[in-house]
Design a protein around this motif. Structure first.
Motif, mmCIF file in Angstrom:
data_model
loop_
_atom_site.group_PDB
_atom_site.id
_atom_site.type_symbol
_atom_site.label_atom_id
_atom_site.label_comp_id
_atom_site.label_asym_id
_atom_site.label_seq_id
_atom_site.Cartn_x
_atom_site.Cartn_y
_atom_site.Cartn_z
ATOM 1 N N VAL A 118 0.837 -1.206 0.000
ATOM 2 C CA VAL A 118 0.000 0.000 0.000
ATOM 3 C C VAL A 118 0.869 1.252 0.000
ATOM 4 O O VAL A 118 0.615 2.214 -0.738
ATOM 5 C CB VAL A 118 -0.943 -0.016 1.225
ATOM 6 C CG1 VAL A 118 -1.648 1.333 1.367
ATOM 7 C CG2 VAL A 118 -1.969 -1.127 1.093
ATOM 8 N N THR A 119 1.937 1.221 0.816
ATOM 9 C CA THR A 119 2.837 2.384 0.865
ATOM 10 C C THR A 119 3.505 2.618 -0.480
ATOM 11 O O THR A 119 3.574 3.752 -0.966
ATOM 12 C CB THR A 119 3.901 2.167 1.957
ATOM 13 O OG1 THR A 119 3.253 1.962 3.220
ATOM 14 C CG2 THR A 119 4.822 3.375 2.049
ATOM 15 N N VAL A 120 4.007 1.512 -1.094
ATOM 16 C CA VAL A 120 4.678 1.643 -2.393
ATOM 17 C C VAL A 120 3.694 2.129 -3.454
ATOM 18 O O VAL A 120 4.041 2.969 -4.302
ATOM 19 C CB VAL A 120 5.310 0.300 -2.805
ATOM 20 C CG1 VAL A 120 5.819 0.360 -4.239
ATOM 21 C CG2 VAL A 120 6.455 -0.040 -1.869
ATOM 22 N N VAL B 117 3.087 5.839 -2.862
ATOM 23 C CA VAL B 117 4.274 6.603 -3.273
ATOM 24 C C VAL B 117 4.429 6.585 -4.786
ATOM 25 O O VAL B 117 4.744 7.611 -5.412
ATOM 26 C CB VAL B 117 5.533 6.037 -2.587
ATOM 27 C CG1 VAL B 117 6.787 6.700 -3.140
ATOM 28 C CG2 VAL B 117 5.459 6.255 -1.078
ATOM 29 N N SER B 118 4.183 5.400 -5.409
ATOM 30 C CA SER B 118 4.305 5.300 -6.872
ATOM 31 C C SER B 118 3.289 6.197 -7.563
ATOM 32 O O SER B 118 3.601 6.864 -8.551
ATOM 33 C CB SER B 118 4.108 3.846 -7.309
ATOM 34 O OG SER B 118 5.096 3.006 -6.747
ATOM 35 N N PHE B 119 2.061 6.196 -7.036
ATOM 36 C CA PHE B 119 1.025 7.049 -7.621
ATOM 37 C C PHE B 119 1.412 8.521 -7.513
ATOM 38 O O PHE B 119 1.276 9.285 -8.482
ATOM 39 C CB PHE B 119 -0.302 6.797 -6.902
ATOM 40 C CG PHE B 119 -1.428 7.669 -7.385
ATOM 41 C CD1 PHE B 119 -2.055 7.422 -8.601
ATOM 42 C CD2 PHE B 119 -1.860 8.750 -6.628
ATOM 43 C CE1 PHE B 119 -3.077 8.234 -9.044
ATOM 44 C CE2 PHE B 119 -2.888 9.562 -7.051
ATOM 45 C CZ PHE B 119 -3.503 9.299 -8.276
ATOM 46 N N LYS C 213 6.022 8.724 -19.902
ATOM 47 C CA LYS C 213 5.112 8.173 -18.898
ATOM 48 C C LYS C 213 5.080 6.656 -18.966
ATOM 49 O O LYS C 213 5.040 5.968 -17.947
ATOM 50 C CB LYS C 213 3.700 8.738 -19.103
ATOM 51 C CG LYS C 213 3.568 10.222 -18.819
ATOM 52 C CD LYS C 213 2.134 10.661 -18.934
ATOM 53 C CE LYS C 213 1.966 12.141 -18.619
ATOM 54 N NZ LYS C 213 0.553 12.572 -18.717
ATOM 55 N N SER C 214 5.072 6.108 -20.176
ATOM 56 C CA SER C 214 5.073 4.654 -20.329
ATOM 57 C C SER C 214 6.329 4.043 -19.728
ATOM 58 O O SER C 214 6.276 3.015 -19.042
ATOM 59 C CB SER C 214 4.954 4.295 -21.813
ATOM 60 O OG SER C 214 5.027 2.899 -21.994
ATOM 61 N N GLU C 215 7.465 4.667 -19.976
ATOM 62 C CA GLU C 215 8.707 4.167 -19.385
ATOM 63 C C GLU C 215 8.653 4.260 -17.864
ATOM 64 O O GLU C 215 9.137 3.366 -17.155
ATOM 65 C CB GLU C 215 9.888 4.978 -19.919
ATOM 66 C CG GLU C 215 10.131 4.774 -21.417
ATOM 67 C CD GLU C 215 11.211 5.701 -21.939
ATOM 68 O OE1 GLU C 215 11.675 6.557 -21.152
ATOM 69 O OE2 GLU C 215 11.586 5.571 -23.115
ATOM 70 N N LEU C 216 8.056 5.335 -17.353
ATOM 71 C CA LEU C 216 7.917 5.478 -15.914
ATOM 72 C C LEU C 216 6.998 4.402 -15.350
ATOM 73 O O LEU C 216 7.272 3.822 -14.292
ATOM 74 C CB LEU C 216 7.368 6.880 -15.576
ATOM 75 C CG LEU C 216 7.165 7.198 -14.093
ATOM 76 C CD1 LEU C 216 8.488 7.113 -13.341
ATOM 77 C CD2 LEU C 216 6.550 8.578 -13.921
ATOM 78 N N ASN C 217 5.900 4.095 -16.066
ATOM 79 C CA ASN C 217 4.992 3.032 -15.633
ATOM 80 C C ASN C 217 5.711 1.697 -15.547
ATOM 81 O O ASN C 217 5.546 0.934 -14.586
ATOM 82 C CB ASN C 217 3.807 2.926 -16.597
ATOM 83 C CG ASN C 217 2.823 4.059 -16.429
ATOM 84 O OD1 ASN C 217 2.784 4.679 -15.377
ATOM 85 N ND2 ASN C 217 2.043 4.331 -17.442
ATOM 86 N N THR C 218 6.504 1.397 -16.571
ATOM 87 C CA THR C 218 7.250 0.131 -16.582
ATOM 88 C C THR C 218 8.221 0.068 -15.413
ATOM 89 O O THR C 218 8.329 -0.962 -14.731
ATOM 90 C CB THR C 218 8.005 -0.019 -17.908
ATOM 91 O OG1 THR C 218 7.072 0.068 -19.001
ATOM 92 C CG2 THR C 218 8.729 -1.346 -17.968
ATOM 93 N N PHE C 219 8.913 1.171 -15.179
ATOM 94 C CA PHE C 219 9.864 1.207 -14.064
ATOM 95 C C PHE C 219 9.152 0.993 -12.728
ATOM 96 O O PHE C 219 9.601 0.196 -11.887
ATOM 97 C CB PHE C 219 10.601 2.545 -14.053
ATOM 98 C CG PHE C 219 11.373 2.792 -12.793
ATOM 99 C CD1 PHE C 219 12.590 2.149 -12.581
ATOM 100 C CD2 PHE C 219 10.887 3.656 -11.818
ATOM 101 C CE1 PHE C 219 13.304 2.375 -11.405
ATOM 102 C CE2 PHE C 219 11.593 3.875 -10.651
ATOM 103 C CZ PHE C 219 12.807 3.232 -10.450
ATOM 104 N N LEU C 220 8.030 1.690 -12.512
ATOM 105 C CA LEU C 220 7.316 1.563 -11.247
ATOM 106 C C LEU C 220 6.753 0.158 -11.072
ATOM 107 O O LEU C 220 6.725 -0.374 -9.950
ATOM 108 C CB LEU C 220 6.184 2.599 -11.187
ATOM 109 C CG LEU C 220 6.623 4.066 -11.081
ATOM 110 C CD1 LEU C 220 5.409 4.985 -11.100
ATOM 111 C CD2 LEU C 220 7.437 4.302 -9.817
ATOM 112 N N LEU C 221 6.304 -0.486 -12.176
ATOM 113 C CA LEU C 221 5.781 -1.852 -12.093
ATOM 114 C C LEU C 221 6.875 -2.815 -11.644
ATOM 115 O O LEU C 221 6.677 -3.633 -10.734
ATOM 116 C CB LEU C 221 5.198 -2.270 -13.447
ATOM 117 C CG LEU C 221 4.671 -3.711 -13.523
ATOM 118 C CD1 LEU C 221 3.543 -3.904 -12.519
ATOM 119 C CD2 LEU C 221 4.199 -4.031 -14.938
#
Length: 579
Positions: free
Chosen positions: A21-23, A26-28, A279-287
């Motif tokens: 939940v914390t991650v 923070v990711s959001f 943004k897509s690269e950021l999404n991949t990194f956060l995933l």
């Protein structure tokens, strides 16, 4: 379902849930922050680049205007447009700039007066239809800058040019005349200033004039062919600013700057899908970051929960075995510090319980035959059970001194209760008996009350029927003090009153109503209201042995307390008898 209640599962699940939940939060937050920052930076970058293009154009137009002013001043000062000096001066000006195509002066009717370099005019040029020519006639005092067009005035190669035009004065044989001065500049310079600007892979810059005509566009041929469209009407409503639009289903960012003083507009166009690539690269990194964190936390949670739960589970199994009667089950002493301390203290408590149980068993077995009837009639088994539970809790809490005190008082309490089979004891022994009982009860009730015991010296050696104070005091505690919010008080005294031995037990408890007092000494037994042999039993024993002139009297008021008086005959200890 019991597996979900285990401490190992709860620790691991809670650890993972809190971390995930914390991650996620923070990711959001990071995603929104980076997305908004990327978009703001792209907008800022576009604005800066477009501003730079606009600044370069303004500087270029300023230079063009300066050259035009020099040419105009040179022509105005020349006494004759046909002088060789004028021609030489104009040629010198041409050589200073590579982007100068031609300089020419025409009459208002469109006839050529002078031109540099010397070239023959093309026939049928229809000068009066040229936009730059008409603009000079319509606004004689204002410099006009035309849109890019093919230079077709003279017989030379066709070039894209921008024409600067204005009405001017030229001289012929000393006579001043009005005409139109035009300076053609090579459009290649403007094209180079704009073409090198790109936004991403598909973004671009284009330029329009104040009338909405396209001055420059990197895809000009597609524009003229109708294969590409620009919303020029909306662009014309902005002097400065930015907005977003949609073209063929694609989101675009538009930034607009105006070029002074000619009124052109520089328009920057960027496609948002290229921004969304970030943004897509950021999404991949956060995933991937979330997956790695979950795996790491899962392994850590399993390790930590196992370290905590394993010794507790071993301890729980041992306790379960002891609960089933296997009191000799070994207690594992291992694990983290808290579990190890818990195991050690539980082990100590178990040893004390074993010792107490063995001691009680021995004592009870030794006295069972001779005193069974007395114990069954006089001792409330719940008292023993509650006392032992209190001792166990004291041992669990490590209050060994209090436990020893309770056990010592319990032992003396039983010793006096048994009294070697005697039913009559001295007043001193009876008061000692009730003192040990109160010690046990203060421990059990956690000092909810305090007490005093007073006796005249002369009455200590009088005889009294044993175990007559304990039921009265127990009744005061259970029904008078236990339910009080404040701390209670019990006062016990022994004295001679009107030739009788008087025991007085007073408390400041809840008190009783008149109806409760009337029912208290009736012969109908009520075990739920009594304690031990009970108040009725005590009164009956006294009256059966001594007669109706002796017994128990009550005084009580609601919320004030209760006073119990026990009257006995005065008998010296040397004259004790049996019931």
């Amino acid at each position: 379902m019991k597996h979900f209640k285990r401490i190992q599962f709860i620790i691991a699940f809670s650890f993972i849930l809190i971390t995930v939940v914390t991650v996620l939060i923070v990711s959001f937050m990071l995603y929104n922050k980076f997305s908004n920052t990327a978009e703001d930076n792209a907008d800022l970058n576009m604005g800066q680049v477009v501003e730079q293009v606009k600044y370069n154009l303004e500087m270029y137009v300023k230079n063009m205007t300066s050259i035009f002013d020099v040419v105009e001043e040179t022509i105005n000062r020349s006494p004759s447009y046909s002088s060789s000096i004028l021609e030489e001066q104009l040629n010198s000006i041409m050589k200073t700039r590579e982007d100068l195509i031609s300089i020419a002066v025409f009459t208002k009717n469109g006839d050529l007066v002078v031109n540099i370099p010397k070239m023959e005019m093309r026939p049928y040029t229809l000068l009066q239809r040229q936009s730059w020519f008409n603009a000079a006639l319509e606004t004689p005092d204002q410099l006009s800058v035309s849109s890019p067009h093919i230079q077709n005035l003279f017989k030379t190669s066709y070039k894209w040019a921008v024409s600067l035009s204005k009405q001017t004065t030229y001289h012929r044989d000393g006579l001043a005349s009005k005409g139109v001065l035009v300076v053609d500049m090579n459009f290649k310079t403007i094209d180079e200033l704009s073409r090198q600007v790109v936004f991403g892979k598909r973004g671009y810059v284009y330029i329009i004039d104040s009338y909405g005509n396209i001055v420059y566009h990197p895809q000009q041929q597609l524009i003229h062919a109708g294969l590409k469209y620009e919303d020029l009407e909306r662009v014309l409503t902005y002097s400065y600013g930015s907005y977003q639009d949609e073209l063929n289903g694609e989101q675009r960012m538009i930034t607009i700057k105006s070029v002074n003083p000619i009124g052109w507009k520089v328009i920057g166009v960027a496609y948002k899908d290229e921004l969304l690539t970030t943004k897509s690269e950021l999404n991949t990194f956060l995933l991937w970051f979330l997956i790695v964190v979950i795996i790491f936390v899962l392994l850590l949670a399993i390790f930590v929960s196992a370290r905590i739960s394993s010794p507790i589970q071993r301890l729980a199994r041992s306790v379960k075995m002891m609960g089933e009667g296997h009191l000799n089950t070994p207690i594992p002493v291992s694990g983290i510090y808290e579990v190890e301390q818990l195991s050690r203290r539980y082990h100590v408590m178990l040893q004390q319980i074993r010792h107490l149980m063995d001691q009680i068993i021995v004592e009870q077995e030794a006295k069972r035959k001779s005193e069974l009837d007395v114990l069954q009639a006089q001792i409330n088994p719940h008292f023993l059970y509650n006392t032992l539970n209190s001792v166990i809790r004291l041992v669990e809490k490590g209050q060994s001194s209090e436990a020893v005190t309770a056990i010592t008082s319990l032992s003396r309490f039983f010793r006096i209760s048994l009294s070697k089979g005697k039913n009559f004891i001295s007043v001193q022994e009876e008061l000692e008996h009730i003192r040990h009982y109160l010690i046990i009860q203060t421990i059990r009730y956690k000092n909810k009350f305090h007490y005093t015991i007073e006796a005249e010296d002369e009455v200590l050696h009088f005889l009294t029927m044993k175990l007559i104070l304990q039921p009265i005091v127990e009744n005061a505690i259970v029904h008078g003090i236990e339910l009080m919010a404040d701390r209670g008080m019990i006062r016990i005294s022994a004295k001679v009153d009107a030739g009788k031995l008087l025991f007085e037990i007073a408390d400041n408890g809840l008190g009783m109503s008149r109806d409760a007092l009337d029912q208290l000494l009736k012969n109908t037994p009520n075990s739920a209201q009594g304690s031990g042999v009970g108040v009725r039993n005590v009164n009956q024993r006294i009256q059966l042995h001594y007669g109706p002139d002796y017994g128990i009297q009550f005084e009580s008021e609601i919320e004030e307390g209760t006073t119990v008086r026990i009257y006995l005959p005065v008998e010296i200890a040397q004259k004790e008898g049996e019931v």
